[in-house]
Design an enzyme around this catalytic site. Structure first.
Site, PDB file in Angstrom:
ATOM      1  N   PHE A  71       0.852  -1.194   0.000  1.00 23.50           N
ATOM      2  CA  PHE A  71       0.000   0.000   0.000  1.00 23.50           C
ATOM      3  C   PHE A  71       0.893   1.251   0.000  1.00 23.50           C
ATOM      4  O   PHE A  71       1.944   1.264   0.639  1.00 23.50           O
ATOM      5  CB  PHE A  71      -0.902  -0.028   1.249  1.00 23.50           C
ATOM      6  N   ASP A 105       1.999  -5.444   8.134  1.00 20.37           N
ATOM      7  CA  ASP A 105       0.826  -4.582   8.024  1.00 20.37           C
ATOM      8  C   ASP A 105      -0.397  -5.503   7.931  1.00 20.37           C
ATOM      9  O   ASP A 105      -0.516  -6.295   6.992  1.00 20.37           O
ATOM     10  CB  ASP A 105       0.957  -3.693   6.775  1.00 20.37           C
ATOM     11  N   ARG A 124     -12.127  -3.849  -6.939  1.00 20.31           N
ATOM     12  CA  ARG A 124     -11.883  -4.659  -5.754  1.00 20.31           C
ATOM     13  C   ARG A 124     -13.220  -4.962  -5.097  1.00 20.31           C
ATOM     14  O   ARG A 124     -13.965  -4.052  -4.731  1.00 20.31           O
ATOM     15  CB  ARG A 124     -10.956  -3.880  -4.809  1.00 20.31           C
ATOM     16  N   TYR A 168     -10.912   0.509  10.805  1.00 18.09           N
ATOM     17  CA  TYR A 168     -12.159   0.967  10.168  1.00 18.09           C
ATOM     18  C   TYR A 168     -12.616   0.033   9.055  1.00 18.09           C
ATOM     19  O   TYR A 168     -13.638   0.270   8.429  1.00 18.09           O
ATOM     20  CB  TYR A 168     -12.023   2.409   9.636  1.00 18.09           C
ATOM     21  N   LYS A 169     -11.834  -1.034   8.790  1.00 25.33           N
ATOM     22  CA  LYS A 169     -12.240  -1.969   7.732  1.00 25.33           C
ATOM     23  C   LYS A 169     -13.096  -3.081   8.362  1.00 25.33           C
ATOM     24  O   LYS A 169     -14.255  -2.866   8.660  1.00 25.33           O
ATOM     25  CB  LYS A 169     -10.995  -2.544   7.054  1.00 25.33           C
TER      26      LYS A 169
HETATM   27  C1  LIG Z   1      -2.164  -1.956   3.764  1.00 25.91           C
HETATM   28  C2  LIG Z   1      -2.610  -0.615   4.273  1.00 25.91           C
HETATM   29  N1  LIG Z   1      -1.812   0.096   5.096  1.00 25.91           N
HETATM   30  C3  LIG Z   1      -2.198   1.302   5.573  1.00 25.91           C
HETATM   31  C4  LIG Z   1      -3.432   1.837   5.238  1.00 25.91           C
HETATM   32  C5  LIG Z   1      -3.946   3.150   5.703  1.00 25.91           C
HETATM   33  O1  LIG Z   1      -3.371   3.894   6.597  1.00 25.91           O
HETATM   34  P1  LIG Z   1      -4.164   5.095   7.310  1.00 25.91           P
HETATM   35  O2  LIG Z   1      -5.193   4.485   8.190  1.00 25.91           O
HETATM   36  O3  LIG Z   1      -3.106   5.816   8.013  1.00 25.91           O
HETATM   37  O4  LIG Z   1      -4.810   5.897   6.232  1.00 25.91           O
HETATM   38  C6  LIG Z   1      -4.284   1.124   4.391  1.00 25.91           C
HETATM   39  C7  LIG Z   1      -5.612   1.631   3.982  1.00 25.91           C
HETATM   40  O5  LIG Z   1      -6.056   2.677   4.204  1.00 25.91           O
HETATM   41  C8  LIG Z   1      -3.855  -0.119   3.900  1.00 25.91           C
HETATM   42  O6  LIG Z   1      -4.653  -0.802   3.092  1.00 25.91           O
HETATM   43  N1  LIG Z   2      -8.413   4.041   4.136  1.00 21.61           N
HETATM   44  C1  LIG Z   2      -9.182   4.709   3.285  1.00 21.61           C
HETATM   45  C2  LIG Z   2      -9.658   6.000   3.627  1.00 21.61           C
HETATM   46  O1  LIG Z   2      -9.310   6.535   4.817  1.00 21.61           O
HETATM   47  C3  LIG Z   2     -10.462   6.696   2.714  1.00 21.61           C
HETATM   48  C4  LIG Z   2     -10.823   6.081   1.530  1.00 21.61           C
HETATM   49  C5  LIG Z   2     -10.369   4.822   1.186  1.00 21.61           C
HETATM   50  C6  LIG Z   2      -9.522   4.163   2.060  1.00 21.61           C
HETATM   51  C7  LIG Z   2      -8.989   2.856   1.665  1.00 21.61           C
HETATM   52  O2  LIG Z   2      -9.704   1.916   1.586  1.00 21.61           O
HETATM   53  C8  LIG Z   2      -7.597   2.672   1.364  1.00 21.61           C
HETATM   54  C9  LIG Z   2      -7.368   1.256   1.591  1.00 21.61           C
HETATM   55  N2  LIG Z   2      -6.741   0.845   2.764  1.00 21.61           N
HETATM   56  C10 LIG Z   2      -7.083   0.357   0.433  1.00 21.61           C
HETATM   57  O3  LIG Z   2      -6.831  -0.805   0.679  1.00 21.61           O
HETATM   58  O4  LIG Z   2      -7.177   0.728  -0.707  1.00 21.61           O
END
Ligand SMILES: Cc1ncc(COP(=O)(O)O)c(C=O)c1O
Ligand SMILES: Nc1c(O)cccc1C(=O)C[C@H](N)C(=O)O
Length: 421
Positions: free
Chosen positions: A134, A211, A385, A236-237
């Site tokens: 990512f 991760d 996806r 949040y997922k």
């Molecule tokens: C593999 C991975 N790492 C990190 C993040 C995100 O980090 P953050 O919560 O800081 O936006 C995501 C998605 O948002 C992700 O899919």
């Molecule tokens: N994490 C996200 C966000 O804060 C806003 C909009 C989208 C996302 C995501 O889904 C990014 C994500 N972790 C990804 O796998 O593509």
């Protein structure tokens, strides 16, 4: 092109799959979408809210914040990053108490733990990472490399798969300080062989950070048993913590005393309220906290942890595998005749909770799907996806969503096989 008999039968089988699903009844615990929503296929980006959460968020204001005010900090808020971390660690990460904290965003937690790890291996000048990870992981490590004068060693995995143990073995050595990889790849959904890769990195004397953003709450993880050093992930997922909910970080107890994280705020101090002249890190996981805990942002994930506990993580994984298999079967029947390709491992044990489909017209097609109440996400260059959140997604939703994808491809005149790559 009309849908084949097998395609129609597969679509019709959704009702039977839902009827036989032991977790189906738990879908009623979620707040329904608006009337327009046909299929939410993005729970791996933002999970749906629980009805219990609506109630808890509302009650928090009247029952806790308003009456307790500043006293709340002594009555549990101060310890909440650690108590919630322990609950999350025990239920979803295979982590014994005292090794998981809830704080920051994933990006910030990743920075803190990676920076601490690199500094804990002085004399080793390389960080191993991969081109398919990512963006935030790659960008954070670019920054750490620049700050510390460390060299980045890039693995270039097959984008339809992910990083293998052999690829890691080929690049780690006496100069490797840290290896950073995703357990489930954010695009392909490939599930890395975490125990094997961790062993390989350790044999070279390196630390490893995993991760877990796309695994936590959907794929069982055994951090202690796999001898993992460090991990981060978002909530949040599949943990349904809500937009912007804080991340979690894991540091194996054997390393906690050795690591010094770079964002030395007062909340990670041994005695925050002494407010003394210099920084002295707290013992244990508290030293990985920087500032005030995001108390409100932690409320929703507690409800989802309760629900996962009720369902059992193994049952969640079993439904996840069945949902991803159903997507692949439907895609084979309904979408591959239009040139769609499956960019996720076909073997259930080698993939996480989502499926990546690719087609040159997905960039234009996905906004049209959203308008009609079918919500997957687009990932460049041409990926759709399909995220399946086992406690809130039904087989019926998946069938309705993919049937619409087939219909829109047909309307676009994509009825003949075309070359995708
Ligand atoms: C593999 C991975 N790492 C990190 C993040 C995100 O980090 P953050 O919560 O800081 O936006 C995501 C998605 O948002 C992700 O899919
Ligand atoms: N994490 C996200 C966000 O804060 C806003 C909009 C989208 C996302 C995501 O889904 C990014 C994500 N972790 C990804 O796998 O593509």
């Amino acid at each position: 092109m009309t849908t084949s008999t097998t395609g129609s039968q597969l679509l019709a089988s959704a009702a039977g799959l839902d009827a036989a699903d032991p977790l189906a009844v738990l879908r009623e615990r979620f707040v329904p979408g608006d009337g327009e929503l046909i299929a939410y296929l993005d729970g791996n980006s933002l999970g749906r809210p629980l009805i219990a959460t609506r109630e808890h968020l509302f009650r928090f204001v009247d029952d806790v914040w308003a009456p307790r005010l500043i006293r709340g900090w002594d009555e549990g808020w101060m310890d909440s990053p650690l108590t919630l971390g322990d609950a999350l660690g025990a239920l979803t990460l295979g982590a014994a108490a005292g090794q998981t904290v809830v704080a920051d965003s994933t990006t910030v937690m990743l920075y803190k733990l990676c920076r601490a790890a690199v500094c804990a291996r002085p004399g080793r000048r390389q960080i191993v990472l991969d081109t398919e990870n990512f963006p935030t992981d790659r960008y954070v490590l670019e920054g750490i490399a620049a700050e510390t004068g460390t060299q980045l060693v890039w693995i270039e995995p097959d984008p339809l798969e992910g990083v293998t143990a052999d690829e890691v073995a080929a690049v780690v050595g006496p100069d490797t300080a840290l290896v950073v990889l995703s357990h489930v790849a954010f695009k392909s959904g490939f599930l890395a062989d975490t125990p094997a890769i961790t062993r390989i990195a350790h044999a070279a004397g390196a630390l490893v950070l995993w991760d877990l953003c796309h695994s936590a709450g959907v794929v069982p993880v055994e951090l202690d048993a796999w001898d993992v050093d460090l991990a981060v992930g978002c909530t949040y997922k599949y943990l349904n913590g809500g937009p912007g909910a804080p991340a979690f970080g894991y540091v194996a107890s054997r390393l906690q005393g050795e690591l010094r994280q770079p964002v030395q705020g007062w909340m990670g101090h041994a005695e925050p309220f002494t407010m003394g002249p210099g920084y002295a890190p707290a013992t244990g996981m508290r030293r990985f906290i920087s500032g005030t805990p995001p108390v409100v942002g932690m409320l929703a994930m507690r409800d989802m942890l309760d629900l996962i506990g009720e369902a059992g993580l193994d049952a969640v994984r079993a439904k996840s595998s069945a949902l991803t298999a159903y997507v692949i079967d439907l895609a084979d029947e309904l979408l591959t005749p239009f040139g769609v390709e499956i960019a996720t491992p076909r073997e259930a044990a080698r993939r996480g909770g989502h499926v990546m489909l690719t087609h040159p017209s997905f960039r234009e097609l996905i906004p049209a799907l959203w308008e009609r109440g079918v919500i997957p996400d687009f990932r460049p260059p041409q990926g759709m996806r399909v995220g399946l959140s086992p406690l809130s997604t039904s087989f019926g939703e998946v069938a309705a969503g993919l049937a619409l994808v087939a219909r829109l491809l047909e309307e676009r005149g994509q009825g003949r096989l075309i070359s995708v790559r």
